[in-house]
Design an enzyme around this catalytic site. Structure first.
Site, PDB file in Angstrom:
ATOM      1  N   GLY A   1      -6.314 -46.911 -66.051  1.00  0.00           N
ATOM      2  CA  GLY A   1      -5.681 -46.653 -67.469  1.00  0.00           C
ATOM      3  C   GLY A   1      -4.691 -45.461 -67.226  1.00  0.00           C
TER       4      GLY A   1
ATOM      5  N   ARG B   1      -5.369 -53.410 -63.671  1.00  0.00           N
ATOM      6  CA  ARG B   1      -6.610 -53.410 -63.236  1.00  0.00           C
ATOM      7  C   ARG B   1      -6.697 -54.524 -62.372  1.00  0.00           C
ATOM      8  NH1 ARG B   1      -7.854 -50.368 -68.218  1.00  0.00           N
ATOM      9  NH2 ARG B   1      -8.711 -48.341 -67.485  1.00  0.00           N
TER      10      ARG B   1
ATOM     11  N   GLY C   1      -7.786 -42.804 -61.950  1.00  0.00           N
ATOM     12  CA  GLY C   1      -9.277 -42.071 -62.373  1.00  0.00           C
ATOM     13  C   GLY C   1     -10.374 -42.696 -61.179  1.00  0.00           C
ATOM     14  N   ASP C   2     -11.548 -42.443 -61.521  1.00  0.00           N
ATOM     15  CA  ASP C   2     -12.487 -42.415 -60.743  1.00  0.00           C
ATOM     16  C   ASP C   2     -12.480 -44.096 -60.104  1.00  0.00           C
ATOM     17  OD1 ASP C   2     -13.713 -43.581 -62.991  1.00  0.00           O
ATOM     18  OD2 ASP C   2     -15.637 -42.749 -62.537  1.00  0.00           O
TER      19      ASP C   2
ATOM     20  N   THR D   1      -6.105 -39.333 -65.773  1.00  0.00           N
ATOM     21  CA  THR D   1      -6.772 -40.070 -66.734  1.00  0.00           C
ATOM     22  C   THR D   1      -7.087 -39.199 -68.087  1.00  0.00           C
ATOM     23  OG1 THR D   1      -9.024 -40.813 -67.566  1.00  0.00           O
ATOM     24  CG2 THR D   1      -8.861 -39.355 -65.621  1.00  0.00           C
TER      25      THR D   1
ATOM     26  N   ASP E   1      -9.463 -38.766 -70.053  1.00  0.00           N
ATOM     27  CA  ASP E   1     -10.734 -38.591 -70.187  1.00  0.00           C
ATOM     28  C   ASP E   1     -11.339 -37.150 -69.666  1.00  0.00           C
ATOM     29  OD1 ASP E   1     -10.671 -41.259 -71.434  1.00  0.00           O
ATOM     30  OD2 ASP E   1     -11.328 -42.151 -69.436  1.00  0.00           O
TER      31      ASP E   1
ATOM     32  N   ASP F   1     -12.786 -36.785 -67.096  1.00  0.00           N
ATOM     33  CA  ASP F   1     -14.202 -37.029 -66.734  1.00  0.00           C
ATOM     34  C   ASP F   1     -14.470 -37.026 -65.021  1.00  0.00           C
ATOM     35  OD1 ASP F   1     -12.918 -39.141 -66.358  1.00  0.00           O
ATOM     36  OD2 ASP F   1     -14.309 -40.597 -66.945  1.00  0.00           O
TER      37      ASP F   1
ATOM     38  N   ARG G   1     -13.990 -42.771 -72.916  1.00  0.00           N
ATOM     39  CA  ARG G   1     -15.079 -43.486 -71.903  1.00  0.00           C
ATOM     40  C   ARG G   1     -16.263 -43.053 -72.442  1.00  0.00           C
ATOM     41  NH1 ARG G   1     -12.346 -45.355 -66.612  1.00  0.00           N
ATOM     42  NH2 ARG G   1     -12.210 -43.114 -66.277  1.00  0.00           N
TER      43      ARG G   1
ATOM     44  N   ALA H   1     -13.688 -29.205 -86.402  1.00  0.00           N
ATOM     45  CA  ALA H   1     -14.411 -30.317 -87.318  1.00  0.00           C
ATOM     46  C   ALA H   1     -15.894 -30.056 -87.660  1.00  0.00           C
ATOM     47  CB  ALA H   1     -14.690 -31.410 -86.263  1.00  0.00           C
TER      48      ALA H   1
ATOM     49  N   GLU I   1     -16.116 -42.284 -78.245  1.00  0.00           N
ATOM     50  CA  GLU I   1     -16.106 -43.693 -78.253  1.00  0.00           C
ATOM     51  C   GLU I   1     -17.444 -44.076 -77.732  1.00  0.00           C
ATOM     52  OE1 GLU I   1     -12.873 -45.704 -76.483  1.00  0.00           O
ATOM     53  OE2 GLU I   1     -12.971 -44.495 -74.672  1.00  0.00           O
TER      54      GLU I   1
ATOM     55  N   ARG J   1     -15.047 -42.335 -94.979  1.00  0.00           N
ATOM     56  CA  ARG J   1     -13.735 -43.242 -94.456  1.00  0.00           C
ATOM     57  C   ARG J   1     -14.192 -43.100 -92.967  1.00  0.00           C
ATOM     58  NH1 ARG J   1     -13.741 -44.033 -99.020  1.00  0.00           N
ATOM     59  NH2 ARG J   1     -11.970 -44.180-100.268  1.00  0.00           N
TER      60      ARG J   1
HETATM   61  P1  ADP Z   1      -9.650 -45.734 -63.352  1.00  0.00           P
HETATM   62  O1  ADP Z   1      -8.947 -45.498 -62.203  1.00  0.00           O
HETATM   63  O2  ADP Z   1      -8.943 -45.418 -64.670  1.00  0.00           O
HETATM   64  O3  ADP Z   1     -11.286 -45.393 -63.229  1.00  0.00           O
HETATM   65  P2  ADP Z   1     -10.445 -48.414 -63.038  1.00  0.00           P
HETATM   66  O4  ADP Z   1     -11.904 -48.304 -63.164  1.00  0.00           O
HETATM   67  O5  ADP Z   1      -9.970 -49.652 -63.904  1.00  0.00           O
HETATM   68  O6  ADP Z   1      -9.623 -47.392 -63.677  1.00  0.00           O
HETATM   69  O7  ADP Z   1     -10.100 -48.708 -61.421  1.00  0.00           O
HETATM   70  C1  ADP Z   1      -8.852 -48.923 -61.161  1.00  0.00           C
HETATM   71  C2  ADP Z   1      -9.073 -49.997 -60.078  1.00  0.00           C
HETATM   72  O8  ADP Z   1      -9.684 -49.799 -58.902  1.00  0.00           O
HETATM   73  C3  ADP Z   1      -9.538 -51.411 -60.356  1.00  0.00           C
HETATM   74  O9  ADP Z   1      -8.842 -52.235 -61.130  1.00  0.00           O
HETATM   75  C4  ADP Z   1      -9.869 -52.010 -58.939  1.00  0.00           C
HETATM   76  O10 ADP Z   1      -8.634 -52.754 -58.611  1.00  0.00           O
HETATM   77  C5  ADP Z   1     -10.098 -50.860 -58.364  1.00  0.00           C
HETATM   78  N1  ADP Z   1     -11.552 -50.446 -57.990  1.00  0.00           N
HETATM   79  C6  ADP Z   1     -12.405 -49.851 -58.877  1.00  0.00           C
HETATM   80  N2  ADP Z   1     -13.751 -49.997 -58.508  1.00  0.00           N
HETATM   81  C7  ADP Z   1     -13.545 -50.661 -57.219  1.00  0.00           C
HETATM   82  C8  ADP Z   1     -14.685 -51.085 -56.099  1.00  0.00           C
HETATM   83  N3  ADP Z   1     -15.637 -50.700 -56.367  1.00  0.00           N
HETATM   84  N4  ADP Z   1     -14.054 -51.879 -54.996  1.00  0.00           N
HETATM   85  C9  ADP Z   1     -12.682 -51.804 -54.816  1.00  0.00           C
HETATM   86  N5  ADP Z   1     -11.861 -51.516 -55.994  1.00  0.00           N
HETATM   87  C10 ADP Z   1     -12.441 -51.000 -57.207  1.00  0.00           C
END
Ligand code: ADP
Length: 326
Positions: A14, A75, A105-106, A129, A131, A133, A175, A190, A226, A250
């Site tokens: 993201g 992604r 992110g993670d 990110t 988030d 988190d 998330r 709030a 969310e 609302r």
């Molecule tokens: P974020 O980094 O924001 O958490 P994602 O969870 O979409 O976003 O992860 C980003 C990208 O990292 C994924 O689109 C994928 O290409 C790669 N990725 C995530 N998990 C794995 C995994 N278990 N093995 C290999 N690549 C991964």
């Protein structure tokens, strides 16, 4: 260990405001240390497809204040496969890349960790990110900007809430973490905050709404993260079975506006520090680590810790929110 001469940088997952400031810092720090820098477009997807191009210091002009990511993000399903990662490795090798900085992110760090187990190319991560988190860092790049965006939006909604005696259920991103909801809830005053980290929130909410009715409280802001266990803001309202319709309920889902916009001063500052730290970590022969920010210091945290660890909501903040909601 071979001398590092050329590094690559990418943004993945993201998008978050401040990613550009991080790219800028990585590129300029690398050039300062006499390294060549390659940008990879569309995250791991671009690594597989070979979307690599040289970056120069001048390419980084005028981007520190821009939201999104000039390197674009994606992604990549293919990167989750062995064949995909093999193609990615071949492209890195073909371009003589000695190390990679990933900003994401993670999920991004999980991918980097898995890649580094099979292939001998150091990866260093920067947490980007909205988030907030991620385990091992007090703040992620983008959180502060998203928080300020949410606060501004809620302030505006409050004007209508109080003018028309309404109760707004406002859904915010995050998330499965409640950092944006909790911090924004405190910052906007709030009346109630529903976050994924807490159980039994609907009973709590009912008690609060009963009290609001009894006290003739005519306008309320309820923040709903969310990833709440009950569901989004609309599901929360549905679960009330119309019992509080006289409060003029609302629902407002803030959505993607939370991810965009010019980064705050703090996010630019954080991104700049972590970008420089990432390059220095690579030169220091570090690998498979995230550069994070804890107690106002840059820290190095192994990928496996950032992935496995769950960052807990600060209990003191929950107390602050509770005390101020009366
Ligand atoms: P974020 O980094 O924001 O958490 P994602 O969870 O979409 O976003 O992860 C980003 C990208 O990292 C994924 O689109 C994928 O290409 C790669 N990725 C995530 N998990 C794995 C995994 N278990 N093995 C290999 N690549 C991964």
């Amino acid at each position: 260990m071979a001398k590092i001469k050329k590094i690559a940088v990418l943004t993945s997952g993201g998008d978050a405001p401040g990613m550009n400031a991080a790219v800028r810092a990585v590129v300029r720090a690398a050039i300062y240390h006499k390294l060549e820098v390659i940008g990879i477009e569309h995250g791991y997807e671009g690594m597989i497809k070979g979307e690599l191009f040289k970056l120069e210091s001048k390419d980084m002009r005028n981007i520190i204040q821009r939201g999104g990511t000039i390197l674009r993000s994606a992604r990549s399903k293919e990167f989750k496969t062995e064949e995909g990662r093999k193609k990615a490795f071949e492209n890195l090798q073909k371009n003589n890349i000695d190390a990679v900085v990933v900003i994401g992110g993670d999920g991004t760090f999980r991918g980097a960790g898995i890649f580094s187990q099979d292939y001998d190319i150091p990866f260093v991560g920067i947490p980007g990110t909205i988030d907030n988190d991620m385990f091992g860092t007090d703040f992620t790049i983008g959180f502060d900007t998203a928080l300020n965006t949410v606060v501004e939006a809620i302030d505006k909604i409050k004007d209508t809430a109080s003018s028309h005696d309404r109760t707004f259920f406002i859904e915010v991103m995050g998330r499965d973490a409640g950092f944006i909801a909790l911090h924004a809830g405190i910052a906007t005053g709030a009346e109630a905050i529903l976050i994924p980290e807490l159980e039994g929130q609907i009973d709590h909410l009912r008690k609060f709404l009963d009290a609001a009715k009894a006290a003739d409280k005519s306008s309320n802001i309820i923040l709903v993260a969310e990833g709440n266990k009950i569901g989004g803001a609309q599901e929360v309202v549905n679960q009330l079975n119309g019992d509080y319709d006289d409060l003029g309920i609302r629902v407002n889902v803030l959505g993607h506006m939370q991810r965009g916009g010019s980064p705050t001063a703090f996010d630019r500052y954080l991104a700049s520090r972590l970008g420089v730290a990432a390059v220095e970590a690579i030169l220091d022969n570090q690998r498979s680590i995230m550069v994070g920010y804890s107690n106002h210091e840059v820290v190095h945290v192994p990928f496996n810790k950032t992935i496995k660890g769950h960052r807990n909501i600060n209990k003191e903040l929950l107390e602050v929110a509770d005390i101020l909601m009366i």
